[in-house]
Design a protein around this motif. Structure first.
Motif, PDB file in Angstrom:
ATOM      1  N   ILE A 158      25.055 -15.223  -0.431  1.00 28.43           N
ATOM      2  CA  ILE A 158      25.512 -14.352   0.370  1.00 28.43           C
ATOM      3  C   ILE A 158      26.579 -13.595  -0.452  1.00 28.43           C
ATOM      4  CG2 ILE A 158      27.165 -14.002   2.316  1.00 28.43           C
ATOM      5  CD1 ILE A 158      25.706 -16.379   3.647  1.00 28.43           C
ATOM      6  N   HIS A 159      27.429 -14.128  -1.068  1.00 26.69           N
ATOM      7  CA  HIS A 159      28.368 -13.663  -1.943  1.00 26.69           C
ATOM      8  C   HIS A 159      27.982 -13.289  -3.397  1.00 26.69           C
ATOM      9  CE1 HIS A 159      31.220 -14.055   1.200  1.00 26.69           C
ATOM     10  NE2 HIS A 159      31.057 -15.473   1.578  1.00 26.69           N
ATOM     11  N   PRO A 160      28.287 -12.379  -4.068  1.00 26.64           N
ATOM     12  CA  PRO A 160      29.206 -11.174  -3.565  1.00 26.64           C
ATOM     13  C   PRO A 160      28.556 -10.169  -2.539  1.00 26.64           C
ATOM     14  CG  PRO A 160      28.274 -10.765  -5.711  1.00 26.64           C
ATOM     15  CD  PRO A 160      27.533 -11.876  -5.172  1.00 26.64           C
ATOM     16  N   ILE A 161      29.456  -9.538  -1.849  1.00 29.25           N
ATOM     17  CA  ILE A 161      29.095  -8.498  -0.940  1.00 29.25           C
ATOM     18  C   ILE A 161      28.935  -7.146  -1.702  1.00 29.25           C
ATOM     19  CG2 ILE A 161      29.520  -7.441   1.292  1.00 29.25           C
ATOM     20  CD1 ILE A 161      29.042 -10.090   1.638  1.00 29.25           C
ATOM     21  N   ILE A 162      27.747  -6.507  -1.820  1.00 26.00           N
ATOM     22  CA  ILE A 162      27.766  -5.091  -2.321  1.00 26.00           C
ATOM     23  C   ILE A 162      27.319  -4.205  -1.519  1.00 26.00           C
ATOM     24  CG2 ILE A 162      26.356  -3.990  -4.337  1.00 26.00           C
ATOM     25  CD1 ILE A 162      25.948  -6.601  -5.663  1.00 26.00           C
ATOM     26  N   PHE A 163      28.107  -2.935  -1.456  1.00 26.03           N
ATOM     27  CA  PHE A 163      27.756  -1.859  -0.392  1.00 26.03           C
ATOM     28  C   PHE A 163      27.566  -2.541   1.018  1.00 26.03           C
ATOM     29  CE2 PHE A 163      25.674  -0.262  -4.469  1.00 26.03           C
ATOM     30  CZ  PHE A 163      26.884   0.664  -4.697  1.00 26.03           C
ATOM     31  N   GLY A 164      28.270  -3.290   1.290  1.00 25.29           N
ATOM     32  CA  GLY A 164      28.337  -4.091   2.628  1.00 25.29           C
ATOM     33  C   GLY A 164      27.079  -5.099   3.036  1.00 25.29           C
ATOM     34  N   LEU A 165      26.229  -5.192   1.839  1.00 26.36           N
ATOM     35  CA  LEU A 165      25.048  -6.295   1.989  1.00 26.36           C
ATOM     36  C   LEU A 165      25.411  -7.596   1.251  1.00 26.36           C
ATOM     37  CD1 LEU A 165      22.317  -3.571   1.305  1.00 26.36           C
ATOM     38  CD2 LEU A 165      22.800  -4.365   3.507  1.00 26.36           C
ATOM     39  N   PRO A 166      24.943  -8.588   1.979  1.00 34.13           N
ATOM     40  CA  PRO A 166      24.990  -9.830   1.090  1.00 34.13           C
ATOM     41  C   PRO A 166      24.097  -9.629  -0.153  1.00 34.13           C
ATOM     42  CG  PRO A 166      24.244 -10.436   3.308  1.00 34.13           C
ATOM     43  CD  PRO A 166      24.436  -8.906   3.365  1.00 34.13           C
ATOM     44  N   PHE A 167      24.547 -10.286  -1.281  1.00 32.71           N
ATOM     45  CA  PHE A 167      23.695  -9.991  -2.510  1.00 32.71           C
ATOM     46  C   PHE A 167      22.119 -10.320  -2.246  1.00 32.71           C
ATOM     47  CE2 PHE A 167      22.257 -11.433  -6.744  1.00 32.71           C
ATOM     48  CZ  PHE A 167      22.617 -10.361  -7.475  1.00 32.71           C
ATOM     49  N   PHE A 168      21.650 -11.343  -1.468  1.00 34.85           N
ATOM     50  CA  PHE A 168      20.534 -11.248  -1.420  1.00 34.85           C
ATOM     51  C   PHE A 168      19.631 -10.014  -0.787  1.00 34.85           C
ATOM     52  CE2 PHE A 168      16.599 -12.796   1.367  1.00 34.85           C
ATOM     53  CZ  PHE A 168      16.012 -13.186   0.441  1.00 34.85           C
ATOM     54  N   HIS A 169      20.399  -9.456   0.302  1.00 36.28           N
ATOM     55  CA  HIS A 169      19.616  -8.169   0.718  1.00 36.28           C
ATOM     56  C   HIS A 169      19.881  -7.260  -0.150  1.00 36.28           C
ATOM     57  CE1 HIS A 169      20.420 -10.189   4.771  1.00 36.28           C
ATOM     58  NE2 HIS A 169      19.055 -10.296   4.679  1.00 36.28           N
ATOM     59  N   PHE A 170      20.997  -7.201  -1.034  1.00 35.03           N
ATOM     60  CA  PHE A 170      21.074  -5.976  -1.898  1.00 35.03           C
ATOM     61  C   PHE A 170      19.975  -6.106  -2.940  1.00 35.03           C
ATOM     62  CE2 PHE A 170      22.619  -4.873  -6.044  1.00 35.03           C
ATOM     63  CZ  PHE A 170      22.770  -3.471  -5.881  1.00 35.03           C
ATOM     64  N   TRP A 171      19.712  -7.406  -3.457  1.00 33.92           N
ATOM     65  CA  TRP A 171      18.640  -7.462  -4.411  1.00 33.92           C
ATOM     66  C   TRP A 171      17.307  -7.154  -4.122  1.00 33.92           C
ATOM     67  CZ3 TRP A 171      18.692  -8.912  -9.342  1.00 33.92           C
ATOM     68  CH2 TRP A 171      17.590  -9.301  -9.945  1.00 33.92           C
ATOM     69  N   LEU A 172      16.812  -7.354  -2.617  1.00 36.30           N
ATOM     70  CA  LEU A 172      15.686  -6.623  -2.206  1.00 36.30           C
ATOM     71  C   LEU A 172      15.490  -5.339  -2.063  1.00 36.30           C
ATOM     72  CD1 LEU A 172      15.088  -9.456   0.541  1.00 36.30           C
ATOM     73  CD2 LEU A 172      13.965  -9.488  -1.720  1.00 36.30           C
ATOM     74  N   VAL A 173      16.699  -4.709  -1.458  1.00 40.52           N
ATOM     75  CA  VAL A 173      16.648  -3.221  -1.495  1.00 40.52           C
ATOM     76  C   VAL A 173      16.635  -2.646  -2.909  1.00 40.52           C
ATOM     77  CG1 VAL A 173      18.383  -1.172  -0.967  1.00 40.52           C
ATOM     78  CG2 VAL A 173      17.921  -3.217   0.657  1.00 40.52           C
ATOM     79  N   LEU A 174      17.396  -3.200  -3.932  1.00 42.96           N
ATOM     80  CA  LEU A 174      17.331  -2.613  -5.142  1.00 42.96           C
ATOM     81  C   LEU A 174      15.861  -2.787  -5.817  1.00 42.96           C
ATOM     82  CD1 LEU A 174      18.964  -2.007  -7.626  1.00 42.96           C
ATOM     83  CD2 LEU A 174      18.641  -4.306  -8.234  1.00 42.96           C
ATOM     84  N   TRP A 175      15.153  -3.630  -5.531  1.00 41.69           N
ATOM     85  CA  TRP A 175      13.659  -3.638  -5.971  1.00 41.69           C
ATOM     86  C   TRP A 175      12.711  -2.793  -5.083  1.00 41.69           C
ATOM     87  CZ3 TRP A 175      12.425  -4.566 -10.650  1.00 41.69           C
ATOM     88  CH2 TRP A 175      13.164  -5.584 -11.378  1.00 41.69           C
ATOM     89  N   ILE A 176      13.024  -2.616  -3.834  1.00 43.37           N
ATOM     90  CA  ILE A 176      12.305  -1.593  -3.114  1.00 43.37           C
ATOM     91  C   ILE A 176      12.550  -0.161  -3.691  1.00 43.37           C
ATOM     92  CG2 ILE A 176      12.400  -0.497  -0.788  1.00 43.37           C
ATOM     93  CD1 ILE A 176      12.971  -3.024   0.471  1.00 43.37           C
ATOM     94  N   VAL A 177      13.692   0.063  -4.450  1.00 36.74           N
ATOM     95  CA  VAL A 177      13.844   1.296  -5.089  1.00 36.74           C
ATOM     96  C   VAL A 177      13.367   1.326  -6.369  1.00 36.74           C
ATOM     97  CG1 VAL A 177      15.564   2.775  -5.902  1.00 36.74           C
ATOM     98  CG2 VAL A 177      16.051   1.917  -3.817  1.00 36.74           C
ATOM     99  N   LEU A 178      13.406   0.228  -7.078  1.00 37.23           N
ATOM    100  CA  LEU A 178      13.266   0.085  -8.697  1.00 37.23           C
ATOM    101  C   LEU A 178      11.257   0.031  -8.546  1.00 37.23           C
ATOM    102  CD1 LEU A 178      15.729  -2.348 -10.119  1.00 37.23           C
ATOM    103  CD2 LEU A 178      15.578   0.231 -10.425  1.00 37.23           C
ATOM    104  N   THR A 179      10.585  -0.482  -7.656  1.00 38.01           N
ATOM    105  CA  THR A 179       9.294  -0.822  -7.849  1.00 38.01           C
ATOM    106  C   THR A 179       8.534   0.469  -7.878  1.00 38.01           C
ATOM    107  OG1 THR A 179       9.407  -3.025  -6.922  1.00 38.01           O
ATOM    108  CG2 THR A 179       7.390  -1.825  -6.750  1.00 38.01           C
ATOM    109  N   PRO A 180       8.815   1.598  -7.155  1.00 34.05           N
ATOM    110  CA  PRO A 180       8.083   2.679  -6.947  1.00 34.05           C
ATOM    111  C   PRO A 180       8.577   3.464  -8.557  1.00 34.05           C
ATOM    112  CG  PRO A 180       9.026   2.577  -4.974  1.00 34.05           C
ATOM    113  CD  PRO A 180       9.769   1.391  -5.681  1.00 34.05           C
ATOM    114  N   LEU A 181       9.678   3.273  -8.945  1.00 32.59           N
ATOM    115  CA  LEU A 181       9.996   4.075 -10.194  1.00 32.59           C
ATOM    116  C   LEU A 181       9.496   3.668 -11.292  1.00 32.59           C
ATOM    117  CD1 LEU A 181      13.901   4.520  -9.761  1.00 32.59           C
ATOM    118  CD2 LEU A 181      12.389   6.176  -9.382  1.00 32.59           C
ATOM    119  N   ILE A 182       9.251   2.130 -11.166  1.00 27.88           N
ATOM    120  CA  ILE A 182       8.437   1.492 -12.417  1.00 27.88           C
ATOM    121  C   ILE A 182       7.004   2.155 -12.216  1.00 27.88           C
ATOM    122  CG2 ILE A 182       7.710  -0.746 -13.297  1.00 27.88           C
ATOM    123  CD1 ILE A 182      10.505  -1.569 -12.541  1.00 27.88           C
ATOM    124  N   THR A 183       6.608   2.051 -11.261  1.00 32.25           N
ATOM    125  CA  THR A 183       5.220   2.533 -11.053  1.00 32.25           C
ATOM    126  C   THR A 183       4.668   3.908 -11.435  1.00 32.25           C
ATOM    127  OG1 THR A 183       4.890   1.066  -9.168  1.00 32.25           O
ATOM    128  CG2 THR A 183       3.294   2.656  -9.084  1.00 32.25           C
TER     129      THR A 183
END
Length: 67
Positions: free
Chosen positions: A28-53
């Motif tokens: 859960i910690h750290p909180i990044i942009f109001g999201l728990p780290f786990f959710h931030f990590w998933l959102v980050l990869w939702i953005v990065l995967t199309p860029l890599i593709t």
């Protein structure tokens, strides 16, 4: 480095980020942009995967792989 090897590495990176590293970022910690780290990590990869593709697509198109 061979372009095909580089493309393969780019292809594998999202799988590593989303599946292999997931148990290590399941916290859960750290909180990044109001999201728990786990959710931030998933959102980050939702953005990065199309860029890599997109990078892979551009590299393949330059090599004549797609017409």
């Amino acid at each position: 480095m061979n372009k095909q090897l580089f493309i393969l590495i780019l292809f594998i990176i999202p799988f590593i980020g989303q599946l292999v590293l997931l148990p290590y970022v399941n916290r859960i910690h750290p909180i990044i942009f109001g999201l728990p780290f786990f959710h931030f990590w998933l959102v980050l990869w939702i953005v990065l995967t199309p860029l890599i593709t997109l990078i892979i697509y551009k590299m393949e198109k330059k090599n004549g792989g797609y017409e």
